[in-house]
Design a protein around this motif. Structure first.
Motif, short mmCIF file in Angstrom:
data_model
loop_
_atom_site.label_atom_id
_atom_site.label_comp_id
_atom_site.label_asym_id
_atom_site.label_seq_id
_atom_site.Cartn_x
_atom_site.Cartn_y
_atom_site.Cartn_z
N UNK A 173 19.20 41.62 54.40
CA UNK A 173 18.88 42.22 55.70
C UNK A 173 18.44 41.15 56.70
N UNK A 174 17.68 40.17 56.23
CA UNK A 174 17.20 39.12 57.12
C UNK A 174 18.35 38.24 57.61
N UNK A 175 19.24 37.84 56.71
CA UNK A 175 20.36 36.97 57.06
C UNK A 175 21.31 37.66 58.02
N UNK A 176 21.57 38.93 57.79
CA UNK A 176 22.58 39.66 58.58
C UNK A 176 21.99 40.35 59.81
N UNK A 177 20.66 40.33 59.93
CA UNK A 177 19.99 41.04 61.03
C UNK A 177 20.35 42.52 61.02
N UNK A 178 20.45 43.07 59.82
CA UNK A 178 20.77 44.49 59.67
C UNK A 178 19.54 45.22 59.11
N UNK A 179 19.14 46.29 59.75
CA UNK A 179 17.94 47.00 59.34
C UNK A 179 18.18 47.90 58.13
N UNK A 180 19.43 48.32 57.94
CA UNK A 180 19.75 49.21 56.82
C UNK A 180 20.02 48.41 55.55
N UNK A 181 19.83 49.02 54.42
CA UNK A 181 20.13 48.38 53.13
C UNK A 181 21.61 48.61 52.81
N UNK A 182 22.46 47.69 53.27
CA UNK A 182 23.90 47.86 53.07
C UNK A 182 24.47 46.96 51.97
N UNK A 183 23.59 46.20 51.31
CA UNK A 183 24.07 45.35 50.22
C UNK A 183 24.80 46.15 49.14
N UNK A 184 24.29 47.31 48.71
CA UNK A 184 25.03 48.08 47.69
C UNK A 184 26.45 48.45 48.14
N UNK A 185 26.63 48.71 49.45
CA UNK A 185 27.95 49.05 49.97
C UNK A 185 28.90 47.87 49.85
N UNK A 186 28.38 46.66 50.13
CA UNK A 186 29.20 45.45 49.99
C UNK A 186 29.59 45.24 48.53
N UNK A 187 28.66 45.42 47.61
CA UNK A 187 28.94 45.23 46.19
C UNK A 187 29.96 46.24 45.68
N UNK A 188 29.87 47.48 46.17
CA UNK A 188 30.86 48.49 45.80
C UNK A 188 32.24 48.12 46.35
N UNK A 189 32.27 47.53 47.55
CA UNK A 189 33.52 47.08 48.12
C UNK A 189 34.17 45.99 47.30
N UNK A 190 33.36 45.08 46.77
CA UNK A 190 33.88 44.03 45.89
C UNK A 190 34.47 44.64 44.63
N UNK A 191 33.75 45.60 44.05
CA UNK A 191 34.26 46.28 42.85
C UNK A 191 35.62 46.92 43.14
N UNK A 192 35.73 47.61 44.27
CA UNK A 192 36.98 48.30 44.60
C UNK A 192 38.11 47.30 44.87
N UNK A 193 37.77 46.15 45.46
CA UNK A 193 38.78 45.13 45.73
C UNK A 193 39.35 44.59 44.43
N UNK A 194 38.49 44.37 43.45
CA UNK A 194 38.96 43.90 42.14
C UNK A 194 39.83 44.97 41.49
N UNK A 195 39.39 46.21 41.53
CA UNK A 195 40.15 47.31 40.93
C UNK A 195 41.51 47.48 41.61
N UNK A 196 41.57 47.23 42.92
CA UNK A 196 42.83 47.40 43.65
C UNK A 196 43.77 46.22 43.48
N UNK A 197 43.27 45.13 42.88
CA UNK A 197 44.12 43.97 42.66
C UNK A 197 44.13 42.98 43.81
N UNK A 198 43.13 43.02 44.67
CA UNK A 198 43.02 42.05 45.78
C UNK A 198 42.35 40.79 45.26
N UNK A 199 42.96 40.19 44.26
CA UNK A 199 42.34 39.10 43.52
C UNK A 199 43.16 37.81 43.60
#
Length: 311
Positions: free
Chosen positions: A131-157
């Motif tokens: 949150x400090x690095x991105x200047x984002x007040x919401x906790x969006x780290x879990x959303x980013x991690x889920x996006x990485x999981x989906x990218x691997x599953x989709x074959x964007x590797x």
């Protein structure tokens, strides 16, 4: 493109042949990271159309350009990204760099539209630091991690994790990040990035030499990429590459990339801003000549004072 290969190439006066494009498709971003060099203005909305983007890439492909990296701003802000991907000519590699906040729920459609792989900016696995690095007040780290999981599953590797090293913030997290990427069984690669000298970033600079010495001590194997002259370290089943974007004349000497700004200007050199060529309203017939003109304006490497004085 016929089987005998392209008849022409985009070769600059110093013998470097352009084989790839890095294209910003928007200057808009939904984060405001503390180190951002604002490659684009967060408030600007002047963007190329799908047709313009496709025409530029098609013209470049006729010269043998076979790689495209799509960037921003945050490119996933554009709702027509899948349309853009579908309009591209056949290429050897199409990749995307993203902050990952909008990747969840979209990775598969991007893959189906023609995207090959993604780079995801992820500087920390700590929610508070994120949150400090991105200047984002919401906790969006879990959303980013889920996006990485989906990218691997989709074959964007391989998914490449871009971790900008920040003194006294995340420099102690390298081992933790290596363990994180190792968990994806070779489908995720870590890229440690030296902070670029933009804005007021001096307090965050780490000693890059010390970081590389530490990597070397733990590596079982080390290789070097030709173009970037970057070292890749293999540590306990994880792959990590150290990126030095500043003062790397060897990178410039081997550079095979032409950049395109979000508002449709060809940018021959990363850190040179006085030689841009506007192609935002160019016709398909005009684009080949404009590409050749842009490449003719490339300099040997940034900061080569003798060359620039002669010009």
């Amino acid at each position: 493109m016929n089987s005998s290969g392209p008849r022409r190439t985009l070769t600059d006066p110093f013998g470097r042949t352009v084989k790839s494009l890095r294209m910003s498709i928007t200057n808009r971003c939904n984060l405001n990271c503390i180190y951002c060099h604002n490659e684009g203005d967060h408030g600007s909305t002047g963007e190329m159309t799908v047709e313009t983007i496709a025409n530029i890439v098609k013209a470049a492909a006729e010269f043998g350009v076979d790689r495209l990296k799509i960037s921003g701003g945050e490119p996933l802000i554009r709702k027509d990204l899948e349309e853009i991907l579908s309009a591209l000519p056949p290429l050897k590699d199409v990749s995307l760099t993203t902050n990952g906040t909008l990747l969840r729920g979209r990775a598969r459609s991007l893959k189906e539209a023609g995207l090959d792989r993604v780079n995801v900016s992820l500087d920390t696995l700590d929610p508070g630091k994120f949150r400090m690095i991105t200047n984002c007040k919401r906790d969006i780290l879990p959303i980013v991690l889920e996006g990485i999981d989906e990218a691997v599953e989709a074959g964007l590797t391989p998914v490449k994790i871009n971790m900008v090293l920040l003194k006294d913030i995340n420099e102690a997290e390298i081992e933790k990040m290596l363990k994180f990427t190792k968990g994806y069984n070779g489908n995720v690669i870590l890229q440690l990035i030296e902070l670029m000298n933009f804005r007021d970033t001096a307090p965050y600079h780490v000693d890059a030499d010390l970081v590389e010495e530490e990597l070397l001590q733990h590596a079982t194997d080390v290789t070097t990429r030709t173009m970037h002259h970057r070292k890749k370290y293999f540590i306990n089943g994880a792959e990590v590459e150290f990126v030095r974007p500043v003062d790397n004349t060897e990178f410039c000497a081997n550079c095979n990339r032409l950049r395109v700004t979000a508002d449709g200007k060809l940018k021959p050199c990363l850190l040179v801003n006085d030689n841009l060529i506007d192609v935002s309203h160019a016709s398909p017939d005009e684009l080949p000549g404009l590409l050749q003109f842009a490449v003719s304006k490339r300099v040997p490497f940034y900061g080569h004072d003798t060359y620039r004085q002669e010009k």
